[in-house]
Design a protein around this motif. Structure first.
Motif, PDB file in Angstrom:
ATOM      1  N   VAL A  23       0.845  -1.199   0.000  1.00  0.00           N
ATOM      2  CA  VAL A  23       0.000   0.000   0.000  1.00  0.00           C
ATOM      3  C   VAL A  23       0.881   1.249   0.000  1.00  0.00           C
ATOM      4  O   VAL A  23       2.024   1.211   0.449  1.00  0.00           O
ATOM      5  N   PRO A  24       0.357   2.387  -0.503  1.00  0.00           N
ATOM      6  CA  PRO A  24       1.160   3.618  -0.501  1.00  0.00           C
ATOM      7  C   PRO A  24       1.284   4.217   0.891  1.00  0.00           C
ATOM      8  O   PRO A  24       0.501   3.906   1.789  1.00  0.00           O
ATOM      9  N   SER A  25       2.259   5.098   1.051  1.00  0.00           N
ATOM     10  CA  SER A  25       2.438   5.818   2.316  1.00  0.00           C
ATOM     11  C   SER A  25       1.240   6.720   2.576  1.00  0.00           C
ATOM     12  O   SER A  25       0.698   7.328   1.660  1.00  0.00           O
ATOM     13  N   ALA A  26       0.832   6.805   3.834  1.00  0.00           N
ATOM     14  CA  ALA A  26      -0.186   7.791   4.229  1.00  0.00           C
ATOM     15  C   ALA A  26       0.485   9.158   4.264  1.00  0.00           C
ATOM     16  O   ALA A  26       1.713   9.255   4.359  1.00  0.00           O
ATOM     17  N   PRO A  27      -0.283  10.252   4.189  1.00  0.00           N
ATOM     18  CA  PRO A  27       0.317  11.592   4.313  1.00  0.00           C
ATOM     19  C   PRO A  27       1.048  11.734   5.644  1.00  0.00           C
ATOM     20  O   PRO A  27       0.683  11.111   6.644  1.00  0.00           O
ATOM     21  N   ILE A  28       2.068  12.570   5.655  1.00  0.00           N
ATOM     22  CA  ILE A  28       2.861  12.779   6.867  1.00  0.00           C
ATOM     23  C   ILE A  28       2.095  13.620   7.888  1.00  0.00           C
ATOM     24  O   ILE A  28       2.362  13.583   9.079  1.00  0.00           O
ATOM     25  N   VAL A  29       1.092  14.386   7.393  1.00  0.00           N
ATOM     26  CA  VAL A  29       0.255  15.216   8.265  1.00  0.00           C
ATOM     27  C   VAL A  29      -0.999  14.425   8.625  1.00  0.00           C
ATOM     28  O   VAL A  29      -1.702  13.936   7.748  1.00  0.00           O
ATOM     29  N   VAL A  30      -1.264  14.293   9.916  1.00  0.00           N
ATOM     30  CA  VAL A  30      -2.374  13.463  10.382  1.00  0.00           C
ATOM     31  C   VAL A  30      -3.664  14.261  10.479  1.00  0.00           C
ATOM     32  O   VAL A  30      -3.677  15.397  10.954  1.00  0.00           O
ATOM     33  N   LYS A  31      -4.749  13.663  10.012  1.00  0.00           N
ATOM     34  CA  LYS A  31      -6.076  14.269  10.150  1.00  0.00           C
ATOM     35  C   LYS A  31      -6.969  13.309  10.938  1.00  0.00           C
ATOM     36  O   LYS A  31      -6.770  12.103  10.911  1.00  0.00           O
ATOM     37  N   ASN A  32      -7.949  13.857  11.623  1.00  0.00           N
ATOM     38  CA  ASN A  32      -8.954  13.067  12.346  1.00  0.00           C
ATOM     39  C   ASN A  32      -8.370  12.195  13.460  1.00  0.00           C
ATOM     40  O   ASN A  32      -8.910  11.154  13.783  1.00  0.00           O
TER      41      ASN A  32
END
Length: 872
Positions: A23-32
């Motif tokens: 799977v691809p990397s999640a964004p480095i900035v976290v939401k929720n």
């Protein structure tokens, strides 16, 4: 020798061969996620699978994840660049099992990959396992010990304590023992002299942890106790930079090809050479090579530098890098933005978001560098003064705060400079000054959440709010929350029509009906992927069937504005160019706010064009078509995906004319664009470097906005006696007012000149000094100040105190000639503060030769004169 790109691919290919979905990397900035600002571990994007809030799409997953750590275990910002192996941003290679394989396979595959596939010499590897903890009633991890014995000599299996070998997500939640793999990178002679096992977990720069396999088998409750999880999971994380260093046989992460490209580019720009030493110059090269990655990828994922929260973290990192190149590479011009093309090209295939936004990110970084460089030199001079004043003790906390407040020096930058001068910072006094300025208390804002009370075990809530605003459902779990001394509750429903705040759209409000008992829902938010309903109380019978009803009017007005943002986004790209990309939004029932990348003010002509396009699309009454498609198919269709958002394999696509607007969006929308009625832009402004903001209204809110403006216009016309051309009449009135103002100023200047001559005649000599004390009639405090100031044109040695009653309030000016200040030691500013202000119940200040005050009590003006006379 394998390149870093080849090493990364070998890891992913290995686990793909073991049945893992890549799977691809999640964004480095976290939401929720209220507990995190940034993704700081590979497992962050999978938290919901471990918590049981959501079912994993695959039971086996592997990836490489962008992570950011600025503080925490073994990793303070001050260490980065100084040592050889700590970083702000790093890649975490990981493989996961969600209720599938466990310790046997995880350990076997770790050994196979490192020792067999990648060829790390077996006599350089050590492993640690959890030794147990009597206080927690936790035994030694015998299972992991027995699995390791199959692959490695027993004397290389070391016991680790709870701190090193028991992993926890937080104070509560999933946790379990872990096994770490360490590599001894020392030369053979050193290895013969000192046994590597004595250096494991002892911060030796050449004996380093490379991989951690966590075995999640417990859940930590609020009271600290542990319960067994129904399903066991594996969560592993391997530091990519450390792995590359080991395989490329380097003594430092910075000597591997992960960083050498950036270092070489920095050498070329600065004309300095990197020499692999511990000099300040060498540290500067390493700081830049590390920090540039954290800055670039965080901005590319949607987090702009700012003065609060995650944005402040990025600003701190950027300013630390600027300070290093300014002080130690003799670079006085922006440097970091020049490195962006090198970084973007290096990571183009694995993290393409930076390459796709190269121009935008570069301009944001350059503007941040320019802004800090303007104050840095002054700040460094100031801190040099502060260091001299400390006399070798500690930098004053108030001075450290001034460096932050006035010169933009984050406290860790002041701390770093202090450390270089063998000083400390009075942190306590700094924090006190900071708290006073911000008027905030972490204790007051912290959320204290209790354990979930589970009524029904379900994977996650079914959201039904796209097609209904009323659902019959049941509460699956709830918990009590305390914040700012107030108690409230959070409820999770089996199914819900309530939209949780996301993608800029505010959360729904409404009611929950339990057997006729009405519970108000004040907000709806997401915690990871869990939909949480906020309520001020619990129902009497929480297990009853509940009728969940969304506040219809608010939702309808909100979705009008959400659909309007899509039409606006497309119009912006049409008028301003395809470089425009969404950088943030707020959508509620009152208005919409849309932030976008653009490097110039949007002109009035462009705003008119944008409004015309949007209103044309509204009049066309285009059906809003919503489809669920595989992500790749949606992208091929031309759907706009937002940088910094995490999308699943299947995505929701909102289409408003396939040739005009196609966007990936989870929000709620109108059925056809005609429902928007009308669109009007209220305001356009700058938000940050390269980011503009448009505030607009549509539907009923647009009608109210236009009517208010028409009413204001009608009122102006009436005031101006209903002229035919209102604009011309206003222009004429303003010109007339300006002309009258000039005449008044001219007359006032003549009046003040005459008044000055009159009061000079009343001067008396006291102790060789001309003293003037008069209550005069002037129109303003400024006129009084000017009158007092102009006395020096006619007098040599004087003290004057002039008072006036201006609109019922006291106004005082004290003037003293330079020679009297010197010979008599009188100070106008001091006199105002200590003697005048208390008498008139006010405040003021100024210079030694001229100072003013204002106050509520105009009855004591004669007393003020007498007091100053007494001082003379």
């Amino acid at each position: 020798m394998l390149t870093s790109a080849e090493i990364r691919q070998k890891f992913l290919d290995f686990f793909a061969s073991k049945g893992h979905a890549i799977v691809p990397s999640a964004p480095i900035v976290v939401k929720n996620d209220p507990t995190l600002l940034f993704t700081n571990a590979g497992m962050n994007q999978f938290k919901d699978y471990f918590l049981g809030n959501k079912k994993a799409p695959s039971s086996r997953i592997a990836d490489t994840q962008k992570c950011l750590r600025v503080s925490g275990k073994h990793n303070d910002l001050e260490e980065v660049g100084v040592d050889t192996y700590h970083h702000t941003m790093f890649e975490m290679l990981g493989n996961w099992s969600f209720g599938d394989y466990f310790k046997k396979e995880a350990i076997e595959w770790s050994w196979e990959l490192l020792a067999e596939v990648l060829g790390i010499p077996k006599d350089r590897l050590y492993v640690t396992i959890f030794e147990g903890d009597a206080k927690e009633n936790l035994p030694k991890d015998e299972e992991a010990f027995n699995e390791w014995k199959k692959w490695i000599a027993e004397d290389r299996i070391l016991l680790g304590n709870k701190k090193d070998n028991f992993w926890e997500m937080g104070d509560t939640g999933p946790c379990g023992p872990c096994t770490e793999i360490h590599v001894d990178c020392r030369p053979d002679e050193e290895r013969k002299a000192v046994d590597g096992k004595t250096l494991v977990n002892n911060d030796h720069p050449q004996v380093i942890e490379i991989w951690n396999n966590v075995f999640i088998q417990f859940n930590r409750l609020k009271d600290g106790s542990l319960e067994l999880l129904p399903a066991k999971h594996v969560d592993t994380g391997m530091g990519f930079e450390r792995l590359v260093r080991v395989l490329q046989q380097k003594t430092s992460n910075y000597d591997s090809d992960v960083f050498t490209g950036t270092i070489a580019a920095t050498e070329k720009i600065t004309g300095k050479k990197y020499d692999f030493s511990d000099t300040k110059q060498a540290i500067a090269f390493r700081v830049i090579a590390d920090h540039i990655r954290a800055i670039a990828f965080t901005i590319a994922d949607g987090q702009l530098p700012s003065n609060t929260g995650a944005g402040y973290v990025i600003r701190r990192i950027l300013r630390r890098a600027v300070r290093y190149y300014f002080s130690y590479l003799d670079m006085k011009e922006p440097l970091l933005y020049q490195l962006m093309p090198v970084l973007a090209e290096q990571f183009k295939t694995v993290f393409p978001e930076l390459f796709a936004q190269l121009d935008f990110v570069s301009k944001v970084v350059k503007e941040e560098e320019d802004a800090f460089l303007r104050t840095l030199e002054k700040g460094l001079k100031k801190i040099d003064e502060v260091i001299v004043q400390t006399k070798g003790v500690a930098i004053n906390g108030e001075a450290a705060f001034e460096l932050l407040d006035t010169y933009g020096f984050p406290i860790d930058l002041t701390r770093l400079i202090a450390q270089e001068n063998n000083l400390k910072v009075d942190e306590e006094a700094f924090e006190k000054a900071l708290a006073q300025q911000k008027d905030r208390s972490r204790a007051a804002t912290a959320l204290d959440t209790e354990d979930w009370v589970v009524l029904k075990d379900t994977a996650n809530t079914s959201f039904e709010g796209y097609h209904t605003l009323n659902t019959e459902t049941k509460v699956t779990k709830y918990r009590k929350v305390k914040a700012k001394g107030k108690e409230s509750f959070q409820l999770v429903l089996e199914a819900t029509p309530f939209y949780a705040e996301s993608g800029g759209q505010v959360g729904d409000t409404g009611i929950l009906l339990f057997e006729g008992e009405e519970i108000a829902v004040t907000d709806t938010k997401k915690e990871n992927d869990l939909i949480i309903h906020f309520a001020e109380k619990l129902p009497v019978n929480i297990t009853a069937i509940v009728s969940a009803r969304v506040a219809e009017e608010k939702r309808r007005k909100t979705q009008v504005h959400h659909s309007a943002t899509h039409l606006l986004h497309a119009a912006l790209r049409k008028v301003l160019g395809t470089h425009v990309a969404q950088k943030g939004s707020l959508v509620n029932e009152e208005h919409l706010r849309f932030d976008f990348s653009h490097f110039a003010k949007v002109t009035d002509e462009e705003i008119a064009q944008i409004e015309a396009i949007v209103n044309e699309k509204i009049r066309e009454n285009i059906p809003v078509v919503i489809k669920e498609l595989p992500k790749e198919e949606a992208i091929q269709l031309g759907a706009m995906a937002l940088f910094g958002e995490k999308y699943g394999d299947r995505v929701r696509v909102v289409i408003m004319d396939s040739k005009y607007s196609i966007e990936l969006c989870g929000g709620t929308h109108v059925g056809a664009t005609g429902e928007l009625g009308f669109f009007k832009i209220k305001h356009e402004s700058a938000v940050a470097a390269g980011v503009r903001r448009i505030e607009a209204v549509s539907g009923h809110a647009a009608e109210v906005f236009v009517n208010d403006h028409l009413q204001t216009l009608a009122s102006i016309k009436e005031t101006l006696k209903n002229p035919k051309d209102v604009a011309k009449a206003v222009e004429s009135t303003l010109a007339e007012a300006a002309d009258l103002r000039k005449k008044v100023e001219h007359l006032e200047a003549r009046f003040l000149g005459t008044l000055r001559e009159e009061i000079i005649k009343k001067a008396t000599v006291i102790n060789g000094v001309s003293f003037i004390g008069e209550v005069v009639e002037v129109s303003s405090a400024d006129a009084l100040k000017k009158l007092c100031f102009d006395l020096k044109q006619n007098l040599d040695e004087y003290v004057a105190v002039l008072c006036a009653n201006v609109d019922g309030k006291a106004s005082v000016a004290v003037g003293i000639s330079d020679n009297v200040v010197t010979s008599k030691g009188l100070d106008a500013g001091k006199i105002i503060k200590e003697h005048v202000a208390p008498l008139i119940k006010g405040g003021g200040g100024g210079q030694k030769t001229l100072a003013t005050a204002g106050g509520q009590d105009a009855s004591n003006l004669q007393a003020v004169i007498e007091k100053v006379k007494e001082l003379v």
